[in-house]
Design an enzyme around this catalytic site. Sequence first.
Site, PDB file in Angstrom:
ATOM      1  N   GLY B  47       0.880  -1.161   0.000  1.00 50.56           N
ATOM      2  CA  GLY B  47       0.000   0.000   0.000  1.00 50.56           C
ATOM      3  C   GLY B  47       0.912   1.203   0.000  1.00 50.56           C
ATOM      4  CD  GLU B  48       1.766   4.734  -2.029  1.00 49.77           C
ATOM      5  OE1 GLU B  48       2.774   5.318  -1.569  1.00 49.77           O
ATOM      6  OE2 GLU B  48       1.804   4.064  -3.071  1.00 49.77           O
ATOM      7  CB  SER B  49       5.133   3.047   3.724  1.00 51.52           C
ATOM      8  OG  SER B  49       5.869   4.052   3.084  1.00 51.52           O
ATOM      9  CB  CYS B  78       5.512  -3.558  -1.252  1.00 51.19           C
ATOM     10  SG  CYS B  78       5.882  -2.143  -2.300  1.00 51.19           S
ATOM     11  NE  ARG B 105       8.559   5.602   1.233  1.00 51.92           N
ATOM     12  CZ  ARG B 105       7.811   6.706   1.184  1.00 51.92           C
ATOM     13  NH1 ARG B 105       8.192   7.804   1.799  1.00 51.92           N
ATOM     14  NH2 ARG B 105       6.678   6.713   0.510  1.00 51.92           N
ATOM     15  CB  ILE B 133       4.015  -2.195  -7.710  1.00 54.75           C
ATOM     16  CG1 ILE B 133       3.537  -3.275  -8.689  1.00 54.75           C
ATOM     17  CG2 ILE B 133       3.204  -0.914  -7.876  1.00 54.75           C
ATOM     18  CD1 ILE B 133       2.141  -3.728  -8.485  1.00 54.75           C
ATOM     19  NE  ARG B 134       4.725   4.713  -6.301  1.00 56.52           N
ATOM     20  CZ  ARG B 134       5.215   5.939  -6.179  1.00 56.52           C
ATOM     21  NH1 ARG B 134       5.541   6.638  -7.229  1.00 56.52           N
ATOM     22  NH2 ARG B 134       5.350   6.480  -4.989  1.00 56.52           N
ATOM     23  CG  HIS B 169       3.223  -6.236  -4.425  1.00 63.07           C
ATOM     24  ND1 HIS B 169       2.726  -5.751  -3.244  1.00 63.07           N
ATOM     25  CD2 HIS B 169       3.860  -5.204  -5.019  1.00 63.07           C
ATOM     26  CE1 HIS B 169       3.034  -4.467  -3.131  1.00 63.07           C
ATOM     27  NE2 HIS B 169       3.729  -4.108  -4.196  1.00 63.07           N
ATOM     28  CD  GLU B 171       0.660  -8.547  -2.180  1.00 63.58           C
ATOM     29  OE1 GLU B 171       1.670  -9.270  -2.025  1.00 63.58           O
ATOM     30  OE2 GLU B 171       0.718  -7.308  -2.187  1.00 63.58           O
TER      31      GLU B 171
END
Lengths: 294, 194
Positions: B47-49, B78, B105, B133-134, B169, B171
């Site tokens: 997600g976004e940390s 991630c 990051r 992903i990023r 990821h 998942e």
Amino acid sequence: MLKTGTDRVKRGMAEMQKGGVIMDVINAEQAKIAEASGAVAVMALERVPADIRAAGGVARMADPTIVEEVLNAVSIPVMAKARIGHIVEARVLESMGVDYLDESEVLTPADEVFHLNKRDFTVPFVCGARDLGEASRRIGEGASMIRTKGEPGTGNIVEAVRHMRMIQGQIRKVSAMSEDELMTEAKNLGAPYEILLQIKKDGRLPVVNFAAGGVATPADAALMMELGADGVFVGSGIFKSANPEKFARAIVEATTHYRDYELIAELSKGLGTAMKGIDISTLLPGDRMQDRGW
Amino acid sequence: MTKIGVLALQGAVREHIKALQESGAEAVGVKRIDELNDLDGLVIPGGESTAMRRLIDKYEFLEPLKAFAKEKPVFGTCAGLILMAKTIQGQDTAHLELIDMTVERNAFGRQKDSFEAELQIKGVGEDVNGVFIRAPYIVNVGKDVEVLSVHNDRIVAARQGHFLCAAFHPELTDDYRLHQFFVQMVNETKKVIA
């Protein structure tokens, strides 16, 4: 072997945004407020939809200076809008390193017949939809994320609710159909058959589906989550409110804890004035942004 | 049955729940501190940390999560990996500080540089599809950390005791071997605690 721009990588990026809020910003300062408030991404714009509506005329891609400023200001993903069918605006934004493009009806369409072939791009796209046919056509063109169109810049949730209810209802209907009814449904919806078949099997869209177009309060955001949205876009609702930082934080929390009503009550206390709204029936046909695109 | 929570403040929760279920565990989303009580392990999803950290702070989740991690296994992917790191490059403070490692990051670039690649993961498999992903990567690790996977000279998966982390990821694929590996870790810890 290293593969970029695959469906999994493009759709996966949107999966990471789930349960979050994406906020419209017009400069670095707003972008930083959004990030500190817990936004999962920002949409870099020259004007928020309410101001686009007020200004009239042709709305185009933002000045690259603004996009660049926002890209440099935050560590969360940055999105930007290109006009429907404007291949070059989309390519320019992609070349700048924007993380996600919105082929958006908020801007004046560049093509009234064809949307972008989004499969051609490495950068993922989000597109607006009012019903399952429109969502499926956009996914067919390569959109990696769908959002309701709602009616942007109005601060009125009614159209976003209409579109989300429509899409969810149509998904339930398709899921319950027998497979021999599906081609006729595809024809009626104007939806690609293969995508409809996948939706039938999974019971949901193959990509993330956010709510957008009219979210103005924490309760609006929670409502859209209740109706099945994976997350929320807030355009004018934050930086057109009396206290943007407070509104931003409250909307983020209400989106995560959308069924915790005591919490939403707390969050909504003393927020100050939300953006001034517009009754949809007072909009002239030409001012309805949701009718742009097909 | 082994019960594993997925921190559900934001991010790819549904996918982790499915992957854990496919790996033979019971899986639930965790939004409130009291939901940690009857869990045997926890997954911190992608997600976004920054967004997750703000929600962790807002609901005073940080200390309960650290207390949970003292005994129970935690697996971060991630953003979850970033939250577990002791040091984050370019930042003065970190988050849960569970694994003795330094991470960077968005280390592979922006979204257009996001990629899929085949990975060799020690104890898991020689042909695991890694979806980045990023993504962050692990710049260096302390002596107690076991490196599980390296991609182009960059550490992308590691384990320290009952903590597991991945920069990619698992998942987002149908390959549940890394989740099975974690469920195994949880089962072993459960036996020791019992």
